[in-house]
Design an enzyme around this catalytic site. Structure first.
Site, PDB file in Angstrom:
ATOM      1  N   GLY A  51      29.242 -24.895  29.838  1.00 12.40           N
ATOM      2  CA  GLY A  51      30.016 -24.946  28.594  1.00 12.40           C
ATOM      3  C   GLY A  51      31.379 -24.359  28.892  1.00 12.40           C
ATOM      4  O   GLY A  51      31.468 -23.283  29.494  1.00 12.40           O
ATOM      5  N   LYS A  52      32.425 -25.051  28.474  1.00 10.92           N
ATOM      6  CA  LYS A  52      33.775 -24.596  28.861  1.00 10.92           C
ATOM      7  C   LYS A  52      34.071 -23.185  28.365  1.00 10.92           C
ATOM      8  O   LYS A  52      34.687 -22.382  29.069  1.00 10.92           O
ATOM      9  CB  LYS A  52      34.819 -25.584  28.350  1.00 10.92           C
ATOM     10  N   GLY A  53      33.613 -22.880  27.144  1.00 11.75           N
ATOM     11  CA  GLY A  53      33.860 -21.535  26.616  1.00 11.75           C
ATOM     12  C   GLY A  53      33.135 -20.478  27.427  1.00 11.75           C
ATOM     13  O   GLY A  53      33.745 -19.505  27.905  1.00 11.75           O
ATOM     14  N   GLY A  65      38.360 -25.932  36.430  1.00 12.60           N
ATOM     15  CA  GLY A  65      39.370 -25.738  35.385  1.00 12.60           C
ATOM     16  C   GLY A  65      39.056 -24.508  34.537  1.00 12.60           C
ATOM     17  O   GLY A  65      39.956 -23.773  34.117  1.00 12.60           O
ATOM     18  N   ASP A  66      37.784 -24.277  34.298  1.00  8.69           N
ATOM     19  CA  ASP A  66      37.397 -23.102  33.491  1.00  8.69           C
ATOM     20  C   ASP A  66      37.696 -21.814  34.250  1.00  8.69           C
ATOM     21  O   ASP A  66      38.153 -20.825  33.659  1.00  8.69           O
ATOM     22  CB  ASP A  66      35.906 -23.179  33.146  1.00  8.69           C
ATOM     23  N   SER A  84      35.986 -21.270  43.366  1.00  9.63           N
ATOM     24  CA  SER A  84      34.886 -21.715  42.500  1.00  9.63           C
ATOM     25  C   SER A  84      34.271 -23.033  42.956  1.00  9.63           C
ATOM     26  O   SER A  84      33.108 -23.291  42.671  1.00  9.63           O
ATOM     27  CB  SER A  84      35.367 -21.840  41.051  1.00  9.63           C
TER      28      SER A  84
HETATM   29  O1  RIB Z   1      34.139 -27.628  32.475  1.00  3.81           O
HETATM   30  C1  RIB Z   1      32.821 -27.768  32.920  1.00  3.81           C
HETATM   31  C2  RIB Z   1      31.874 -27.730  31.767  1.00  3.81           C
HETATM   32  O2  RIB Z   1      32.088 -28.856  30.962  1.00  3.81           O
HETATM   33  C3  RIB Z   1      30.420 -27.781  32.145  1.00  3.81           C
HETATM   34  O3  RIB Z   1      29.860 -26.523  32.379  1.00  3.81           O
HETATM   35  C4  RIB Z   1      29.790 -28.518  30.973  1.00  3.81           C
HETATM   36  O4  RIB Z   1      28.945 -27.719  30.210  1.00  3.81           O
HETATM   37  C5  RIB Z   1      30.954 -29.071  30.169  1.00  3.81           C
HETATM   38  O5  RIB Z   1      31.138 -28.352  29.024  1.00  3.81           O
END
Ligand code: RIB
Length: 299
Positions: free
Chosen positions: A39-41, A244-245, A273
């Site tokens: 999840g991005k957050g 990106g995260d 990463s």
């Molecule tokens: O940016 C990567 C994320 O995008 C993944 O972890 C996936 O859950 C989607 O939200």
């Protein structure tokens, strides 16, 4: 220690490794399957926490096995989950991810993430007021993203808006973000461009400062004037999911050191990463990041 608030999604990533991407209608034998937190957050929260920040997450999970695992995972990473709600009426968010050829394809089912509300953001106002930076992405309702950007501006705390997945955004409230952090395609989508304009020109047209990621080529950043380039760091790529995260989490943590330094460290963190599997698998600690930068001094 930087204080960061993240408003965003929490997903369970269902990851399948395949030798190549299947075509429509084809059945392919995969090499490996794993369920890992994503999840991005949540990814941005974990990236910032590993780099030593004090992180508060605002989000939602379902009351199910994934939700329990995801919330526990965040706590184990040192993220404060007081503002993560548990929904009875909907399942946790999931992302089906196919990894092949050094790239990925992702399908997200938002589940509880579609119920992260502006009221939750308002409930975290006191924390946002004290934060060094706020991170928000677009896997949650747009009105919640807008409320976050507006609140950040109202209390004079920089909001980093990572417009992923991208959609056109109103210039009026986009202008209130401190930084927009798209990739090239996302920037075009946000500004409603057909995709045929040079990204540097799009950066100039954006109503707020832009930090644009370019994968292995690093990043471009612009406060005003001409866009500047930070090169990428070359590494052996295993899985680009979450790069990106990691970039955004690191950018938020190091923003206090100035944009140039923050972008360089964010590029290095993102490079590290991708050397391990899973969105959060390769996110570096602060020591790992400093050691890596030391080994690439002058690069
Ligand atoms: O940016 C990567 C994320 O995008 C993944 O972890 C996936 O859950 C989607 O939200």
């Amino acid at each position: 220690m930087a204080r960061i608030v993240v408003v965003g999604s929490i997903n369970m990533d269902l990851v399948t490794l395949v030798p190549r991407f299947p075509v429509a209608g084809e059945t392919l034998l995969g090499e490996r399957f794993l369920t890992v937190p994503g999840g991005k957050g949540a990814n941005q929260a974990v990236a910032a926490a590993r780099l030593g920040a004090q992180v508060v997450m605002v989000g939602a999970v379902g009351r199910d096995a994934f939700g329990e695992q995801l919330a526990r995972g965040l706590v184990e990473e040192g993220v404060d989950t007081t503002h993560v709600t548990t929904r009875d009426d909907v399942g946790s968010g999931t992302a089906s991810i196919t990894v092949a050829e050094g790239d990925n394809q992702i399908v997200v089912v938002p589940g509880a993430n579609a119920h992260v509300t502006a009221t939750q953001v308002e409930a975290a106002r006191a924390l946002i007021e004290r934060a060094d930076a706020v991170l928000v992405q677009m896997e949650i309702p747009l009105e919640t993203v807008e409320a976050t950007v507006r609140l950040g501006r109202a209390v004079d705390v920089p909001v980093i808006l990572n417009p992923a997945p991208a959609q056109p955004l109103p210039r009026e409230w986009l202008a209130q973000a401190r930084y927009l952090t798209p990739n090239q395609h996302e920037l075009a989508a946000v500004l409603g461009d057909a995709g045929d304009t040079d990204f540097r020109e799009l950066m100039r047209r954006a109503p707020c400062p832009v930090v644009l990621t370019r994968g292995g080529e690093g990043a471009w950043y612009r406060e005003q004037g001409e866009p500047l380039h930070q090169h990428g760091f070359s590494v052996d790529v295993v899985d680009t999911t979450g790069a990106g995260d990691t970039f955004n989490g690191a950018l938020a943590v190091f923003l206090r050191d100035g944009l140039e330094v923050a972008v360089r460290k964010a590029c290095a963190a993102a490079a590290l990463s991708v050397t391990r599997l899973g969105a959060q698998g390769g996110m570096p600690t602060r020591d790992e990041l400093e050691a890596f930068l030391g080994s690439r001094a002058g690069a």
